[in-house]
Scaffold this motif. Structure first.
Motif, PDB file in Angstrom:
ATOM      1  N   GLY A 138       0.825  -1.198   0.000  1.00  0.00           N
ATOM      2  CA  GLY A 138       0.000   0.000   0.000  1.00  0.00           C
ATOM      3  C   GLY A 138       0.862   1.251   0.000  1.00  0.00           C
ATOM      4  O   GLY A 138       2.085   1.184   0.119  1.00  0.00           O
ATOM      5  N   VAL A 139       0.235   2.391  -0.127  1.00  0.00           N
ATOM      6  CA  VAL A 139       0.940   3.664  -0.102  1.00  0.00           C
ATOM      7  C   VAL A 139       1.085   4.126   1.352  1.00  0.00           C
ATOM      8  O   VAL A 139       0.093   4.184   2.087  1.00  0.00           O
ATOM      9  CB  VAL A 139       0.174   4.734  -0.918  1.00  0.00           C
ATOM     10  N   HIS A 140       2.303   4.434   1.743  1.00  0.00           N
ATOM     11  CA  HIS A 140       2.566   4.858   3.122  1.00  0.00           C
ATOM     12  C   HIS A 140       2.296   6.348   3.283  1.00  0.00           C
ATOM     13  O   HIS A 140       2.829   7.175   2.546  1.00  0.00           O
ATOM     14  CB  HIS A 140       4.018   4.557   3.496  1.00  0.00           C
ATOM     15  N   VAL A 141       1.456   6.700   4.270  1.00  0.00           N
ATOM     16  CA  VAL A 141       1.178   8.087   4.615  1.00  0.00           C
ATOM     17  C   VAL A 141       1.438   8.252   6.111  1.00  0.00           C
ATOM     18  O   VAL A 141       0.896   7.499   6.921  1.00  0.00           O
ATOM     19  CB  VAL A 141      -0.280   8.480   4.294  1.00  0.00           C
ATOM     20  N   ARG A 142       2.248   9.225   6.448  1.00  0.00           N
ATOM     21  CA  ARG A 142       2.544   9.481   7.861  1.00  0.00           C
ATOM     22  C   ARG A 142       1.649  10.599   8.377  1.00  0.00           C
ATOM     23  O   ARG A 142       1.548  11.656   7.763  1.00  0.00           O
ATOM     24  CB  ARG A 142       3.999   9.901   8.028  1.00  0.00           C
ATOM     25  N   ILE A 143       0.981  10.360   9.501  1.00  0.00           N
ATOM     26  CA  ILE A 143       0.282  11.439  10.195  1.00  0.00           C
ATOM     27  C   ILE A 143       1.126  11.811  11.413  1.00  0.00           C
ATOM     28  O   ILE A 143       1.383  10.984  12.284  1.00  0.00           O
ATOM     29  CB  ILE A 143      -1.167  11.061  10.586  1.00  0.00           C
ATOM     30  N   SER A 144       1.588  13.041  11.420  1.00  0.00           N
ATOM     31  CA  SER A 144       2.463  13.513  12.484  1.00  0.00           C
ATOM     32  C   SER A 144       1.622  14.205  13.549  1.00  0.00           C
ATOM     33  O   SER A 144       1.180  15.334  13.371  1.00  0.00           O
ATOM     34  CB  SER A 144       3.506  14.482  11.909  1.00  0.00           C
ATOM     35  N   LEU A 145       1.400  13.516  14.651  1.00  0.00           N
ATOM     36  CA  LEU A 145       0.581  14.068  15.729  1.00  0.00           C
ATOM     37  C   LEU A 145       1.377  15.032  16.605  1.00  0.00           C
ATOM     38  O   LEU A 145       0.792  15.827  17.350  1.00  0.00           O
ATOM     39  CB  LEU A 145       0.009  12.934  16.572  1.00  0.00           C
ATOM     40  N   CYS A 146       2.702  14.945  16.525  1.00  0.00           N
ATOM     41  CA  CYS A 146       3.584  15.905  17.188  1.00  0.00           C
ATOM     42  C   CYS A 146       4.900  15.899  16.427  1.00  0.00           C
ATOM     43  O   CYS A 146       5.228  14.913  15.759  1.00  0.00           O
ATOM     44  CB  CYS A 146       3.805  15.550  18.658  1.00  0.00           C
ATOM     45  N   TYR A 147       5.649  16.996  16.490  1.00  0.00           N
ATOM     46  CA  TYR A 147       6.963  17.020  15.854  1.00  0.00           C
ATOM     47  C   TYR A 147       7.964  16.489  16.871  1.00  0.00           C
ATOM     48  O   TYR A 147       8.473  17.208  17.716  1.00  0.00           O
ATOM     49  CB  TYR A 147       7.311  18.427  15.387  1.00  0.00           C
ATOM     50  N   GLU A 148       8.244  15.182  16.759  1.00  0.00           N
ATOM     51  CA  GLU A 148       8.974  14.450  17.790  1.00  0.00           C
ATOM     52  C   GLU A 148      10.387  14.948  18.094  1.00  0.00           C
ATOM     53  O   GLU A 148      10.825  14.869  19.252  1.00  0.00           O
ATOM     54  CB  GLU A 148       9.041  12.953  17.424  1.00  0.00           C
ATOM     55  N   PRO A 149      11.168  15.440  17.107  1.00  0.00           N
ATOM     56  CA  PRO A 149      12.553  15.819  17.412  1.00  0.00           C
ATOM     57  C   PRO A 149      12.690  16.852  18.531  1.00  0.00           C
ATOM     58  O   PRO A 149      13.684  16.838  19.259  1.00  0.00           O
ATOM     59  CB  PRO A 149      13.055  16.396  16.078  1.00  0.00           C
ATOM     60  N   VAL A 150      11.738  17.726  18.679  1.00  0.00           N
ATOM     61  CA  VAL A 150      11.791  18.699  19.767  1.00  0.00           C
ATOM     62  C   VAL A 150      11.079  18.163  21.001  1.00  0.00           C
ATOM     63  O   VAL A 150      11.458  18.454  22.138  1.00  0.00           O
ATOM     64  CB  VAL A 150      11.150  20.034  19.331  1.00  0.00           C
ATOM     65  N   PHE A 151      10.071  17.354  20.778  1.00  0.00           N
ATOM     66  CA  PHE A 151       9.205  16.920  21.870  1.00  0.00           C
ATOM     67  C   PHE A 151       9.795  15.761  22.670  1.00  0.00           C
ATOM     68  O   PHE A 151       9.616  15.675  23.875  1.00  0.00           O
ATOM     69  CB  PHE A 151       7.852  16.509  21.281  1.00  0.00           C
ATOM     70  N   LEU A 152      10.532  14.871  21.996  1.00  0.00           N
ATOM     71  CA  LEU A 152      11.021  13.657  22.646  1.00  0.00           C
ATOM     72  C   LEU A 152      12.546  13.619  22.706  1.00  0.00           C
ATOM     73  O   LEU A 152      13.234  14.416  22.062  1.00  0.00           O
ATOM     74  CB  LEU A 152      10.490  12.424  21.900  1.00  0.00           C
ATOM     75  N   SER A 153      13.075  12.674  23.466  1.00  0.00           N
ATOM     76  CA  SER A 153      14.515  12.639  23.737  1.00  0.00           C
ATOM     77  C   SER A 153      15.342  12.032  22.608  1.00  0.00           C
ATOM     78  O   SER A 153      16.519  12.369  22.450  1.00  0.00           O
ATOM     79  CB  SER A 153      14.773  11.852  25.033  1.00  0.00           C
ATOM     80  N   ASP A 154      14.761  11.137  21.807  1.00  0.00           N
ATOM     81  CA  ASP A 154      15.523  10.463  20.751  1.00  0.00           C
ATOM     82  C   ASP A 154      15.560  11.361  19.507  1.00  0.00           C
ATOM     83  O   ASP A 154      14.978  11.052  18.471  1.00  0.00           O
ATOM     84  CB  ASP A 154      14.886   9.105  20.434  1.00  0.00           C
ATOM     85  N   HIS A 155      16.285  12.478  19.622  1.00  0.00           N
ATOM     86  CA  HIS A 155      16.230  13.515  18.598  1.00  0.00           C
ATOM     87  C   HIS A 155      16.710  13.021  17.227  1.00  0.00           C
ATOM     88  O   HIS A 155      16.070  13.300  16.210  1.00  0.00           O
ATOM     89  CB  HIS A 155      17.089  14.714  19.013  1.00  0.00           C
ATOM     90  N   GLU A 156      17.837  12.306  17.200  1.00  0.00           N
ATOM     91  CA  GLU A 156      18.427  11.932  15.924  1.00  0.00           C
ATOM     92  C   GLU A 156      17.512  11.011  15.126  1.00  0.00           C
ATOM     93  O   GLU A 156      17.261  11.241  13.932  1.00  0.00           O
ATOM     94  CB  GLU A 156      19.777  11.254  16.155  1.00  0.00           C
TER      95      GLU A 156
END
Length: 327
Positions: free
Chosen positions: A73-91
């Motif tokens: 199928g076609v992959h579509v990402r829904i970003s519920l938050c911009y994780e690089p700033v919000f979470l610790s695993d930035h890279e």
């Protein structure tokens, strides 16, 4: 939000399913099939073939991309938050956006942020407010009520809510206006598991509220004359919008995503965190009932536009666009 979107698509005749590991908890009512994986994590082999594969977190992006590359199928990402700033695993979370060109975001601010950092302009699908949330027009005529949400700080997922700042502001409000009731709303499960929250809720300056469902939450929001939000980083700040729909005047800090519904001076009072004006704005709303009434009325008008029906429609349109576009 995922539950609302999935249920909405199912109601429109689409076949929708959730893929979850055995230990995953379904906290919201879902009217779609839930497929449990055999292992403790989701792999590409767990994903059935369909038209669209939706990932909703950076840890699933590669898995869903692998499934798409294998023809599922076609992959579509829904970003519920911009994780690089919000979470610790930035890279890892930052790099995950380099493999997900088909993107859905929740707000103009988030769209601009990701476009600036990664060159991908996602389709906007805004959050919605349930029909359960409405204004009963039953505000008490005896004493004002100032209300805020507090979420569990342990684990590091609430840093952006600036809750220490919020408590300082609410403490000063109560000290300045002893007759004002200051309500703290926290989900009961979070209060039970958080010593820090229990300590705050036990403060006699505050009225502790732990609604177990939206029906109870709506009643408490209807009692609120003023709703205070201190969050500085939200892709879409839902509590303020829910409170507005229930007839509360909103005093808030700029958090990015809330600018899609906040019109400072027209339907809310809004300040940037560095200005340290949240106390001043709450004070203004306490002391100026006419302004409080106007902002509450205009806020409710704005909030009524934010329906899950609109969200589902825009989500469906975005998925069809990416499906027609292909991988």
């Amino acid at each position: 939000m995922l539950s609302e979107l999935a249920n909405g698509l199912a109601a429109k005749g689409h076949e929708v399913c959730f893929i979850m590991p055995p230990q995953g908890v379904v906290e919201y009512p879902v009217n779609v099939k839930v497929i449990r994986t055999k292992g403790s994590t989701i792999t590409s082999s767990d994903i059935p073939t369909g038209d669209i594969i939706v990932s909703n977190f950076y840890t699933l992006t590669d898995v869903c991309e692998q499934a798409a590359n294998s023809g599922k199928g076609v992959h579509v990402r829904i970003s519920l938050c911009y994780e690089p700033v919000f979470l610790s695993d930035h890279e890892a979370s930052f790099r995950s956006y380099h493999s997900s060109k088909n993107l859905i975001v929740l707000s103009n601010w988030q769209q601009q942020l990701i476009n600036l950092n990664h060159g991908i302009e996602g389709k906007i699908v805004p959050v919605g407010v349930s029909d359960v949330f409405r204004n009963f027009n039953s505000k008490s005529t005896v004493g004002l009520q100032v209300t805020s949400m507090l979420r569990i700080p342990e684990g590091g997922y609430s840093w952006h809510r600036e809750q220490e700042y919020l408590i300082d502001v609410l403490t000063m409000v109560k000290q300045k206006y002893p007759k004002v009731t200051v309500n703290l709303i926290t989900p009961p499960s979070e209060l039970r598991s958080s010593p820090k929250l229990r300590k705050i809720h036990s403060n006699p300056l505050f009225n502790s509220i732990t609604p177990s469902n939206d029906v109870q939450l709506v009643q408490h929001l209807n009692n609120a004359d003023i709703f205070v939000s201190s969050s500085t980083y939200d892709t879409a700040s839902l509590p303020g919008l829910e409170a507005m729909k229930c007839g509360a005047a909103l005093a808030t800090v700029y958090s990015g995503g809330n600018m899609d519904y906040c019109k400072p001076g027209q339907n809310c009072l809004l300040s940037y965190r560095y200005e340290n004006k949240l106390l001043k704005d709450v004070t203004t709303l306490v002391e100026q009932p006419k302004l409080r009434s106007v902002l509450a009325q205009e806020g409710q008008k704005e909030a009524e536009k934010w329906t899950w029906g609109r969200s589902v429609q825009l989500f469906e349109e975005a998925l069809k666009f990416y499906m027609a576009k292909g991988k």
